[in-house]
Write a protein that holds these residues in place. Structure first.
Motif, short mmCIF file in Angstrom:
data_model
loop_
_atom_site.label_atom_id
_atom_site.label_comp_id
_atom_site.label_asym_id
_atom_site.label_seq_id
_atom_site.Cartn_x
_atom_site.Cartn_y
_atom_site.Cartn_z
N ALA A 1 1.40 -1.18 4.92
CA ALA A 1 2.84 -0.96 4.94
C ALA A 1 3.61 -2.16 4.40
N ALA A 2 3.07 -3.36 4.60
CA ALA A 2 3.76 -4.57 4.15
C ALA A 2 3.89 -4.62 2.64
N ALA A 3 3.00 -3.95 1.93
CA ALA A 3 3.06 -3.93 0.47
C ALA A 3 3.85 -2.73 -0.06
N ARG A 4 4.46 -1.99 0.86
CA ARG A 4 5.28 -0.83 0.48
C ARG A 4 6.53 -0.86 1.35
N GLN A 5 7.37 -1.85 1.15
CA GLN A 5 8.50 -2.09 2.03
C GLN A 5 9.66 -1.13 1.79
N HIS A 6 9.81 -0.64 0.57
CA HIS A 6 10.96 0.19 0.23
C HIS A 6 10.85 1.61 0.77
#
Length: 391
Positions: free
Chosen positions: A266-271
């Motif tokens: 999830a941290a690499a897909r913040q938007h």
């Protein structure tokens, strides 16, 4: 030691809806940034002023909020029956990261004006006076959007009397139509359910409507997570424990929606996805001090963006709200009173917003053909942005 001089990149700084961003014509970018990859990301990070451990983006064009840390790249469309290709990059503030996973609905309202003013729309499609309809291909999510741009004496009309809560001054109204707004392969509900049970360690099992429309969004009832739906930014954004819990909802929801395989991603897909909490109408004071009366709204919505409570409402999340409201039995529909709802006026931290959607049930599956809303946009500054040369 010899230092390279700054480079100059033609750019336009624009407000679209309740967001601001730096707009580029693809052909004006340095060659390395004209294609996806580290060259493009590094340039945009430096333009905006990220990563900034101070969280202020003082050495760049960013405004230190998710609403003002945005970039847009436009080009003549490569798609049939479209005028312009629109690529949106959400720039993280404190990390060296540009998220390309979703759209910005607010800045979409500025895309048409930029495209017309920068020669990206065929002149035959632009009236001297009246309404130009710019056919936008949203390249992040591969969807069509129609942007209705008012024209006066051959120029984009930016001034007007349309008022948008979350924006201080009135401007010209820009109508947006999101065509077939379901994300990805067209499945509105990736789990197949209008309402799911979502297991989140910090809360137990939450009822959730998880929808792909405008932008993937997870809706939960405000009361189930300890809120009323009348909260303002300071009620949420100064509480690190609350932010962590809301991020946990987002991470676990992303897994259940099939957007990521594990919560660690999830941290690499913040938007995306977004998290929003909803409630039935209640009277409250908006951030401006204006009273929003319960009789004038259908429901309350508060939404998270890039880990913080948004000061108003993301345009793409508004599409998700309108779409979910149009579907009987969704949490949004139930909060708005239930039944057939083709349009809702919802309360957000800055005021209210009306959004509509057309939903139909075909072969046991919900489909939404169009969602619409009005925003405004204007050029704030244009010329060149200067940045130290990056690799």
């Amino acid at each position: 030691m010899t230092f390279k001089p700054q480079i100059k990149v033609p750019a336009t700084y624009m407000r679209g809806g309740t967001s601001k961003g730096v707009f580029f014509n693809l052909s004006d970018l340095p060659e390395a940034a004209q294609v996806a990859g580290s060259g493009r990301d590094n340039l945009l990070l430096r333009v905006i002023g990220s990563p900034d451990p101070y969280g202020k983006q003082t050495d760049g064009m960013g405004g230190a909020t998710s609403s003002t840390s945005k970039t847009v790249i436009l080009s003549k469309s490569e798609q049939a029956d479209h005028d312009v290709d629109y690529l949106f990059g959400q720039v993280a503030i404190d990390k060296a990261f540009v998220d390309w996973s979703g759209n910005c609905g607010n800045l979409t309202s500025a895309v048409g004006a930029f495209a017309i003013s920068n020669g990206l729309v065929d002149a035959s499609r632009i009236p001297e006076n009246g309404m130009a309809i710019v056919r936008v291909w949203q390249a992040n999510i591969k969807k069509s959007i129609l942007v209705h741009v008012p024209m006066t004496n051959g120029e984009v009309q930016e001034t007007g009397d349309f008022e948008l809560d979350g924006v201080t001054f009135p401007a010209a109204e820009v109508k947006l139509e999101f065509i077939d707004p379901a994300d990805g392969d067209g499945a509105l509900f990736p789990t197949g359910n209008v309402v799911d049970e979502l297991a989140v360690p910090e809360f137990g099992v939450l009822r959730a409507t998880m929808i792909n429309a405008g932008i993937p969004t997870i809706f939960v009832n405000a009361a189930d997570i300890g809120y009323t739906g009348t909260e303002l930014q300071d009620d949420i954004n100064n509480d690190e424990q609350a932010l962590a819990k809301l991020e946990s909802i987002r991470a676990h929801g992303a897994v259940k929606m099939g957007l990521i395989a594990h919560i660690s991603e999830a941290a690499a897909r913040q938007h995306t996805p977004k998290v929003a909490f909803i409630n039935k109408p209640m009277t409250y004071l908006a951030s401006s001090g204006k009273e929003i009366h319960s009789d004038n709204i259908n429901l309350l919505v508060r939404a998270m963006s890039m880990g913080k409570l948004h000061h108003a409402m993301m345009g793409t999340a508004a599409v998700a709200i309108g779409t979910a409201a149009a579907i009987a039995g969704s949490l949004v529909n139930l909060a708005a009173g239930g039944g057939q709802l083709s349009e809702v006026n919802f309360g957000h931290p800055s005021g209210t917003l009306t959004v509509g959607a057309q939903a139909i049930l075909q072969n046991g599956k919900w489909q939404v053909t169009k969602a619409s809303m009005s925003r405004s946009a204007r050029v704030l500054m244009e010329g060149v942005v200067r940045v130290p040369e990056v690799n």
